[in-house]
Design a protein around this motif. Structure first.
Motif, PDB file in Angstrom:
ATOM      1  N   GLU A  46      -9.967  -7.696   7.717  1.00  0.00           N
ATOM      2  CA  GLU A  46      -8.984  -7.995   6.617  1.00  0.00           C
ATOM      3  C   GLU A  46      -8.925  -7.104   5.472  1.00  0.00           C
ATOM      4  O   GLU A  46      -8.008  -6.652   4.945  1.00  0.00           O
ATOM      5  CB  GLU A  46      -9.547  -9.650   6.034  1.00  0.00           C
ATOM      6  N   GLU A  47     -10.111  -6.616   4.997  1.00  0.00           N
ATOM      7  CA  GLU A  47     -10.384  -5.738   4.070  1.00  0.00           C
ATOM      8  C   GLU A  47      -9.660  -4.229   4.555  1.00  0.00           C
ATOM      9  O   GLU A  47      -9.002  -3.623   3.664  1.00  0.00           O
ATOM     10  CB  GLU A  47     -11.704  -5.681   3.537  1.00  0.00           C
ATOM     11  N   LEU A  48      -9.926  -3.927   5.744  1.00  0.00           N
ATOM     12  CA  LEU A  48      -9.285  -2.638   6.227  1.00  0.00           C
ATOM     13  C   LEU A  48      -7.799  -2.705   6.322  1.00  0.00           C
ATOM     14  O   LEU A  48      -7.180  -1.891   5.959  1.00  0.00           O
ATOM     15  CB  LEU A  48      -9.727  -2.465   7.782  1.00  0.00           C
ATOM     16  N   ASN A  49      -7.266  -3.895   6.680  1.00  0.00           N
ATOM     17  CA  ASN A  49      -5.766  -3.991   6.668  1.00  0.00           C
ATOM     18  C   ASN A  49      -5.256  -3.916   5.281  1.00  0.00           C
ATOM     19  O   ASN A  49      -4.129  -3.110   5.077  1.00  0.00           O
ATOM     20  CB  ASN A  49      -5.325  -5.257   7.432  1.00  0.00           C
ATOM     21  N   ARG A  50      -5.813  -4.662   4.258  1.00  0.00           N
ATOM     22  CA  ARG A  50      -5.489  -4.653   2.922  1.00  0.00           C
ATOM     23  C   ARG A  50      -5.551  -3.134   2.339  1.00  0.00           C
ATOM     24  O   ARG A  50      -4.556  -2.723   1.765  1.00  0.00           O
ATOM     25  CB  ARG A  50      -6.256  -5.342   2.000  1.00  0.00           C
ATOM     26  N   ALA A  51      -6.698  -2.452   2.633  1.00  0.00           N
ATOM     27  CA  ALA A  51      -6.687  -1.232   2.080  1.00  0.00           C
ATOM     28  C   ALA A  51      -5.655  -0.290   2.595  1.00  0.00           C
ATOM     29  O   ALA A  51      -5.152   0.669   1.982  1.00  0.00           O
ATOM     30  CB  ALA A  51      -8.088  -0.667   2.216  1.00  0.00           C
ATOM     31  N   LEU A  52      -5.569  -0.375   3.868  1.00  0.00           N
ATOM     32  CA  LEU A  52      -4.436   0.517   4.738  1.00  0.00           C
ATOM     33  C   LEU A  52      -2.920   0.191   4.210  1.00  0.00           C
ATOM     34  O   LEU A  52      -2.322   1.106   3.932  1.00  0.00           O
ATOM     35  CB  LEU A  52      -4.283   0.332   6.081  1.00  0.00           C
TER      36      LEU A  52
END
Length: 79
Positions: A14-20
């Motif tokens: 979830e954090e990876l997708n938000r950051a990307l």
């Protein structure tokens, strides 16, 4: 962003997708000693997030995914 021994948990993804989506180009630090396991996790991370590996040096991976609606204030590419 850091990925540790628990691997690619739901929270990490979830954090990876938000950051990307916000920044498009991000660094991911992998706190995993085994080089083969680290490389495998980077591949899985890119596959699950539909992103591309730009560069991998040691325990740092540079990941890219174009944002659907880029925000000039947040994007690492549009500044």
């Amino acid at each position: 962003m850091t990925v540790a021994g628990n691997g690619l948990s739901e929270g990490v993804m979830e954090e990876l997708n938000r950051a990307l989506e916000d920044h498009e180009l991000i660094k991911v630090k992998l706190m995993i000693a085994d080089r083969e396991v680290r490389h495998q996790i980077v591949g899985e991370l890119c596959e699950k997030s539909s992103s591309e590996l730009v560069q991998e040096i040691g325990k740092i991976a540079l990941i890219f995914r174009a944002a659907q609606k880029p925000d000039i204030r947040k994007s690492n590419l549009l500044r």
